[in-house]
Design a protein around this motif. Structure first.
Motif, short mmCIF file in Angstrom:
data_model
loop_
_atom_site.label_atom_id
_atom_site.label_comp_id
_atom_site.label_asym_id
_atom_site.label_seq_id
_atom_site.Cartn_x
_atom_site.Cartn_y
_atom_site.Cartn_z
N LEU A 65 0.81 -1.21 0.00
CA LEU A 65 0.00 0.00 0.00
C LEU A 65 0.85 1.26 0.00
CD1 LEU A 65 -2.70 -1.41 2.38
CD2 LEU A 65 -2.99 -0.86 -0.01
N LEU A 66 2.05 1.19 0.55
CA LEU A 66 2.97 2.32 0.45
C LEU A 66 3.39 2.51 -1.00
CD1 LEU A 66 4.64 4.50 1.90
CD2 LEU A 66 6.46 2.81 2.16
N LYS A 67 3.67 1.40 -1.67
CA LYS A 67 4.07 1.45 -3.08
C LYS A 67 2.96 2.04 -3.96
CE LYS A 67 4.44 -2.44 -5.33
NZ LYS A 67 4.95 -3.77 -5.74
N PHE A 68 1.71 1.72 -3.64
CA PHE A 68 0.57 2.21 -4.42
C PHE A 68 0.14 3.63 -4.04
CE2 PHE A 68 -0.78 -2.50 -4.65
CZ PHE A 68 -0.04 -2.69 -5.82
N GLY A 69 0.74 4.18 -2.99
CA GLY A 69 0.40 5.54 -2.59
C GLY A 69 -0.88 5.64 -1.77
N VAL A 70 -1.37 4.52 -1.25
CA VAL A 70 -2.59 4.54 -0.43
C VAL A 70 -2.28 5.05 0.97
CG1 VAL A 70 -4.40 3.10 0.60
CG2 VAL A 70 -3.68 2.70 -1.76
N ILE A 71 -1.08 4.73 1.48
CA ILE A 71 -0.67 5.22 2.80
C ILE A 71 0.56 6.11 2.64
CG2 ILE A 71 -1.62 3.20 3.95
CD1 ILE A 71 1.29 2.19 4.30
N ASP A 72 0.85 6.88 3.68
CA ASP A 72 1.97 7.82 3.62
C ASP A 72 3.28 7.24 4.14
OD1 ASP A 72 0.75 10.54 2.76
OD2 ASP A 72 -0.65 9.76 4.24
N ALA A 73 3.18 6.31 5.09
CA ALA A 73 4.40 5.71 5.64
C ALA A 73 4.05 4.47 6.46
CB ALA A 73 5.15 6.72 6.52
N ILE A 74 5.07 3.66 6.70
CA ILE A 74 4.92 2.45 7.52
C ILE A 74 5.52 2.72 8.90
CG2 ILE A 74 5.59 0.03 7.77
CD1 ILE A 74 5.80 -0.06 4.67
N LYS A 119 -6.24 11.12 -6.36
CA LYS A 119 -5.09 10.60 -7.10
C LYS A 119 -4.86 9.11 -6.92
CE LYS A 119 -1.37 12.53 -4.97
NZ LYS A 119 -0.19 13.31 -4.73
N MET A 120 -5.54 8.51 -5.95
CA MET A 120 -5.31 7.08 -5.68
C MET A 120 -5.85 6.22 -6.82
SD MET A 120 -6.09 6.56 -1.64
CE MET A 120 -5.31 7.59 -0.40
N GLY A 121 -5.02 5.27 -7.22
CA GLY A 121 -5.45 4.36 -8.29
C GLY A 121 -5.11 4.91 -9.66
#
Length: 325
Positions: free
Chosen positions: A255-264, A312-314
């Protein structure tokens, strides 16, 4: 510590039990086993590294569901001060699956909302296994609008398999309650920080997860549907959940790679269930850093950036079909 169905942890748990037994024996019999304990601790650390650095998507799902994993109230008690829980949606009833209220964070007043799972069978039944009814979502948005009225930042904790799919929930407008939360959270003019610390399942999770900054704990999962449900739809066989978990791309890295979340947010070695204090410390650090950053933005900037973040997601493409007469 029980494995809670996580067979891949069996060897680690056995070592931890042996260490605990030696410590107890040392205290009772006054015999020094410090060298043996140290060797076992080293072995346990190495084993945890080996296991947790190579977790599959399905194993992360199991870790996120671990009964020993910290719940929202565990984090609240360690991160915030003076938490005052508020109840009810002012329309039907209180929903124990969703908690919320006022608290202090580093001396600043904030509003907290979050899903609360149980720690044992009895508690889980009371909390409806962390699955909210419509009144839970309405309670959450009521508290968020209160936060906006008094200009208090919002911290949202996500840990739910999904919204409750019962007949009563549908009769009381489950889908509408979630949709209204998505709409209203998009326009709230105070900072919203979202922490996905366990399961983030379906629209049920998204119902309180529209934020300016979205973070996931390392072993949390966040998906449009739980793996079992996905497997039941695709293959008519929920036992293929492990395969579905790989396809769903539900891990924090995905989800970090897809830009859904900001950080782990990193977890203690062996998972958050092994060190509540350390896990809470990492979450607190992230909240502190990002809250300071978000407070620099104007109300209009906050809302605009949040809107654009989700727009912007997706990715999608439009296929044009050329026809000739």
């Amino acid at each position: 510590m029980a494995t809670n169905g996580m067979e891949f942890e069996k060897a680690i748990v056995q070592l931890e039990k042996k260490i605990e037994e030696l410590r107890k024996f040392t205290d009772e019999k006054k015999i020094d086993f410090s060298e043996e304990i140290k060797k076992l601790e080293t072995k346990a650390e190495e084993l945890k590294k080996e296991v947790y650095q190579n977790l599959t998507a399905w194993r992360r799902v199991l870790v996120s569901r671990n009964l020993n994993r910290p719940r929202t109230l565990d984090y609240i008690s360690r991160i915030f001060e003076d938490f005052l829980e508020l109840h009810g949606d002012r329309a039907f009833r209180d929903d124990p699956a969703v908690i919320g209220g006022l608290a202090k964070f580093e001396g600043e007043s904030v509003v907290i909302v979050g899903f609360q799972k149980g720690k044992d069978t009895k508690d889980s039944v009371v909390r409806n296994f962390g699955m909210a009814n419509p009144e839970g979502y309405r309670k959450a948005i009521r508290l968020m609008k209160m936060a906006e009225k008094f200009q208090r930042p919002i911290i949202s904790f996500v840990d739910t398999p999904a919204a409750y799919p019962g007949i009563g929930a549908e009769e009381r407008g489950q889908a509408l309650a979630i949709a209204e939360n998505l709409r209203d959270m998009s326009a709230i003019s105070v900072p919203i920080i979202v922490i996905v610390h366990g399961e983030g399942g379906s629209g049920g999770a998204l119902g309180i997860a529209i934020g300016d900054k979205i973070f996931m704990l390392e072993n949390a999962v966040y998906s449009v549907i739980p793996p079992e449900g996905c497997a039941a739809i695709l293959w008519k066989d929920s036992s293929k959940a492990e395969q579905a978990a790989e396809f769903l791309k539900l891990t924090s890295k995905d989800l970090l790679k897809f830009g859904v979340i900001d950080a782990i947010i990193p977890e203690p070695l062996g998972g958050a269930h092994r060190n509540y204090d350390k896990a809470a410390e990492e979450i607190k650090k992230v909240i502190k850093e990002n809250l300071a950053e978000l407070k620099l933005l104007s109300k209009d900037e906050l809302v605009k950036k949040r809107y654009l973040k989700f727009r912007k997601m997706g990715e999608y493409t439009v296929k044009q079909t050329i026809t000739t007469d």
